[in-house]
Design a protein around this motif. Structure first.
Motif, PDB file in Angstrom:
ATOM      1  N   ALA A 122     -32.041 -17.396  38.044  1.00 23.87           N
ATOM      2  CA  ALA A 122     -31.324 -16.410  38.868  1.00 23.87           C
ATOM      3  C   ALA A 122     -32.240 -15.807  39.932  1.00 23.87           C
ATOM      4  CB  ALA A 122     -30.733 -15.305  37.998  1.00 23.87           C
ATOM      5  N   ALA A 123     -33.492 -15.587  39.588  1.00 20.54           N
ATOM      6  CA  ALA A 123     -34.448 -15.032  40.558  1.00 20.54           C
ATOM      7  C   ALA A 123     -34.667 -16.011  41.707  1.00 20.54           C
ATOM      8  CB  ALA A 123     -35.770 -14.695  39.881  1.00 20.54           C
ATOM      9  N   HIS A 124     -34.750 -17.299  41.381  1.00 19.42           N
ATOM     10  CA  HIS A 124     -34.985 -18.286  42.442  1.00 19.42           C
ATOM     11  C   HIS A 124     -33.728 -18.473  43.295  1.00 19.42           C
ATOM     12  CE1 HIS A 124     -37.459 -21.069  44.532  1.00 19.42           C
ATOM     13  NE2 HIS A 124     -36.755 -22.140  44.186  1.00 19.42           N
ATOM     14  N   TRP A 125     -32.554 -18.470  42.661  1.00 13.54           N
ATOM     15  CA  TRP A 125     -31.311 -18.542  43.436  1.00 13.54           C
ATOM     16  C   TRP A 125     -31.225 -17.357  44.403  1.00 13.54           C
ATOM     17  CZ3 TRP A 125     -27.730 -22.050  44.459  1.00 13.54           C
ATOM     18  CH2 TRP A 125     -27.607 -23.156  43.621  1.00 13.54           C
ATOM     19  N   GLU A 175     -18.360 -11.330  63.784  1.00 12.48           N
ATOM     20  CA  GLU A 175     -19.736 -11.295  63.291  1.00 12.48           C
ATOM     21  C   GLU A 175     -20.011 -12.514  62.408  1.00 12.48           C
ATOM     22  OE1 GLU A 175     -20.725  -6.563  63.171  1.00 12.48           O
ATOM     23  OE2 GLU A 175     -19.752  -7.427  61.427  1.00 12.48           O
ATOM     24  N   LEU A 176     -19.831 -13.699  62.989  1.00  9.58           N
ATOM     25  CA  LEU A 176     -20.083 -14.931  62.269  1.00  9.58           C
ATOM     26  C   LEU A 176     -21.568 -15.239  62.339  1.00  9.58           C
ATOM     27  CD1 LEU A 176     -19.011 -17.390  60.741  1.00  9.58           C
ATOM     28  CD2 LEU A 176     -18.668 -18.505  62.957  1.00  9.58           C
ATOM     29  N   LEU A 177     -22.242 -15.168  61.191  1.00  8.94           N
ATOM     30  CA  LEU A 177     -23.683 -15.407  61.163  1.00  8.94           C
ATOM     31  C   LEU A 177     -24.016 -16.876  61.056  1.00  8.94           C
ATOM     32  CD1 LEU A 177     -24.859 -12.475  58.913  1.00  8.94           C
ATOM     33  CD2 LEU A 177     -24.878 -12.648  61.395  1.00  8.94           C
ATOM     34  N   GLY A 178     -23.264 -17.609  60.253  1.00 10.66           N
ATOM     35  CA  GLY A 178     -23.528 -19.030  60.102  1.00 10.66           C
ATOM     36  C   GLY A 178     -23.364 -19.479  58.669  1.00 10.66           C
ATOM     37  N   ASP A 179     -24.007 -20.601  58.353  1.00 11.05           N
ATOM     38  CA  ASP A 179     -23.858 -21.254  57.055  1.00 11.05           C
ATOM     39  C   ASP A 179     -25.204 -21.394  56.356  1.00 11.05           C
ATOM     40  OD1 ASP A 179     -21.244 -21.669  57.923  1.00 11.05           O
ATOM     41  OD2 ASP A 179     -21.586 -23.773  58.441  1.00 11.05           O
ATOM     42  N   LEU A 180     -25.171 -21.223  55.039  1.00 10.34           N
ATOM     43  CA  LEU A 180     -26.304 -21.551  54.181  1.00 10.34           C
ATOM     44  C   LEU A 180     -25.877 -22.710  53.305  1.00 10.34           C
ATOM     45  CD1 LEU A 180     -27.531 -18.077  52.860  1.00 10.34           C
ATOM     46  CD2 LEU A 180     -28.377 -19.394  54.803  1.00 10.34           C
ATOM     47  N   VAL A 181     -26.728 -23.715  53.208  1.00 13.43           N
ATOM     48  CA  VAL A 181     -26.475 -24.854  52.334  1.00 13.43           C
ATOM     49  C   VAL A 181     -27.620 -24.885  51.326  1.00 13.43           C
ATOM     50  CG1 VAL A 181     -26.179 -27.344  52.190  1.00 13.43           C
ATOM     51  CG2 VAL A 181     -25.289 -26.103  54.182  1.00 13.43           C
ATOM     52  N   ILE A 182     -27.281 -24.735  50.051  1.00 11.20           N
ATOM     53  CA  ILE A 182     -28.292 -24.635  49.007  1.00 11.20           C
ATOM     54  C   ILE A 182     -28.092 -25.779  48.017  1.00 11.20           C
ATOM     55  CG2 ILE A 182     -29.285 -23.161  47.213  1.00 11.20           C
ATOM     56  CD1 ILE A 182     -28.069 -20.756  48.729  1.00 11.20           C
ATOM     57  N   CYS A 183     -29.173 -26.494  47.733  1.00  8.27           N
ATOM     58  CA  CYS A 183     -29.107 -27.649  46.834  1.00  8.27           C
ATOM     59  C   CYS A 183     -29.368 -27.215  45.399  1.00  8.27           C
ATOM     60  CB  CYS A 183     -30.121 -28.708  47.261  1.00  8.27           C
ATOM     61  SG  CYS A 183     -30.049 -30.183  46.210  1.00  8.27           S
ATOM     62  N   ALA A 184     -28.365 -27.387  44.544  1.00  9.34           N
ATOM     63  CA  ALA A 184     -28.441 -26.944  43.154  1.00  9.34           C
ATOM     64  C   ALA A 184     -29.597 -27.595  42.396  1.00  9.34           C
ATOM     65  CB  ALA A 184     -27.115 -27.237  42.447  1.00  9.34           C
ATOM     66  N   GLN A 185     -29.771 -28.902  42.532  1.00  6.65           N
ATOM     67  CA  GLN A 185     -30.821 -29.592  41.782  1.00  6.65           C
ATOM     68  C   GLN A 185     -32.217 -29.175  42.235  1.00  6.65           C
ATOM     69  OE1 GLN A 185     -28.161 -31.228  43.155  1.00  6.65           O
ATOM     70  NE2 GLN A 185     -27.455 -32.844  41.795  1.00  6.65           N
ATOM     71  N   VAL A 186     -32.408 -29.009  43.538  1.00  6.96           N
ATOM     72  CA  VAL A 186     -33.727 -28.625  44.037  1.00  6.96           C
ATOM     73  C   VAL A 186     -34.071 -27.212  43.568  1.00  6.96           C
ATOM     74  CG1 VAL A 186     -35.119 -28.158  46.099  1.00  6.96           C
ATOM     75  CG2 VAL A 186     -33.674 -30.197  46.002  1.00  6.96           C
ATOM     76  N   VAL A 187     -33.113 -26.297  43.636  1.00  5.77           N
ATOM     77  CA  VAL A 187     -33.371 -24.923  43.193  1.00  5.77           C
ATOM     78  C   VAL A 187     -33.696 -24.904  41.698  1.00  5.77           C
ATOM     79  CG1 VAL A 187     -32.371 -22.620  42.909  1.00  5.77           C
ATOM     80  CG2 VAL A 187     -32.025 -23.869  45.045  1.00  5.77           C
ATOM     81  N   GLU A 192     -37.237 -26.422  41.220  1.00  8.14           N
ATOM     82  CA  GLU A 192     -38.287 -25.515  41.684  1.00  8.14           C
ATOM     83  C   GLU A 192     -38.462 -24.331  40.730  1.00  8.14           C
ATOM     84  OE1 GLU A 192     -38.082 -26.177  46.530  1.00  8.14           O
ATOM     85  OE2 GLU A 192     -37.097 -24.423  45.641  1.00  8.14           O
ATOM     86  N   ALA A 193     -37.362 -23.787  40.239  1.00 12.08           N
ATOM     87  CA  ALA A 193     -37.452 -22.652  39.306  1.00 12.08           C
ATOM     88  C   ALA A 193     -38.249 -23.061  38.066  1.00 12.08           C
ATOM     89  CB  ALA A 193     -36.060 -22.163  38.928  1.00 12.08           C
ATOM     90  N   GLU A 194     -37.958 -24.251  37.555  1.00 10.08           N
ATOM     91  CA  GLU A 194     -38.680 -24.728  36.375  1.00 10.08           C
ATOM     92  C   GLU A 194     -40.154 -24.973  36.690  1.00 10.08           C
ATOM     93  OE1 GLU A 194     -38.600 -28.506  33.333  1.00 10.08           O
ATOM     94  OE2 GLU A 194     -36.712 -27.836  34.201  1.00 10.08           O
ATOM     95  N   GLU A 195     -40.425 -25.679  37.796  1.00  6.91           N
ATOM     96  CA  GLU A 195     -41.813 -25.978  38.181  1.00  6.91           C
ATOM     97  C   GLU A 195     -42.631 -24.715  38.425  1.00  6.91           C
ATOM     98  OE1 GLU A 195     -41.214 -28.385  41.638  1.00  6.91           O
ATOM     99  OE2 GLU A 195     -40.801 -30.206  40.484  1.00  6.91           O
ATOM    100  N   GLN A 196     -41.994 -23.687  38.966  1.00  8.26           N
ATOM    101  CA  GLN A 196     -42.686 -22.453  39.318  1.00  8.26           C
ATOM    102  C   GLN A 196     -42.590 -21.403  38.206  1.00  8.26           C
ATOM    103  OE1 GLN A 196     -41.158 -21.229  43.185  1.00  8.26           O
ATOM    104  NE2 GLN A 196     -41.323 -23.316  43.952  1.00  8.26           N
TER     105      GLN A 196
END
Length: 155
Positions: free
Chosen positions: A108-111, A84-96, A99-103
């Protein structure tokens, strides 16, 4: 159900808002709990990266020459492979973080939102068409509220 998580932190950013493996598993479990499909041992990789790697992947696979918050790479297994290999998520720490600050969102909610959003993509959800976007956003909101986070699309 037992999630097989390959957690890779390739980011040089050190922040208290960065999720740990326990956070990721909690958020992923909430996604799978929302699904009618039965998974016994889903496999997923979550890789946290910096802007350079995010931009390179976004450029290579989406033709967009900038870093992005989350990229989803669904697994494409040949017939007969019983995993049951679904795949990969790649998340950019700086962008998250940005965005959390801008929004004006808790980091933690945005992550959590990025993990839920990306995992739903791995499960086949999309937001290209308006009706698909409405359904995906409603499910994201339901999952995040079940995790005691505020609705992600309300400002």
């Amino acid at each position: 159900m037992h999630i097989q998580l390959d957690f890779q932190n390739a980011s040089t950013v050190e922040t208290s808002a960065m999720p740990d493996e326990r956070d990721l598993l909690s958020w992923l479990n909430a996604v799978f709990a929302s699904q009618p499909a039965t998974f016994t041992e889903p496999n997923i990789c979550v890789r946290i990266v910096d802007e350079g790697e995010s931009e390179e992947l976004n450029s290579t696979y989406r033709g967009k020459h900038s870093p992005t918050n989350v990229l989803s790479f669904p697994a494409d297994l040949p017939p007969g492979v019983d995993i049951e290999l679904l795949g990969d998520l790649v998340i950019c720490a700086q962008v998250v973080a940005r965005e959390a600050e801008e929004q004006a969102k808790a980091p933690a909610a945005h992550w959590a939102h990025m993990v839920v959003h990306g995992c739903l993509h791995l499960l086949g959800y999309d937001h290209i068409e308006d009706d698909e976007a409405d359904a995906m956003e409603a499910l994201e909101t339901k999952i995040l509220q079940a995790l005691d986070f505020p609705p992600p699309y309300e400002q």
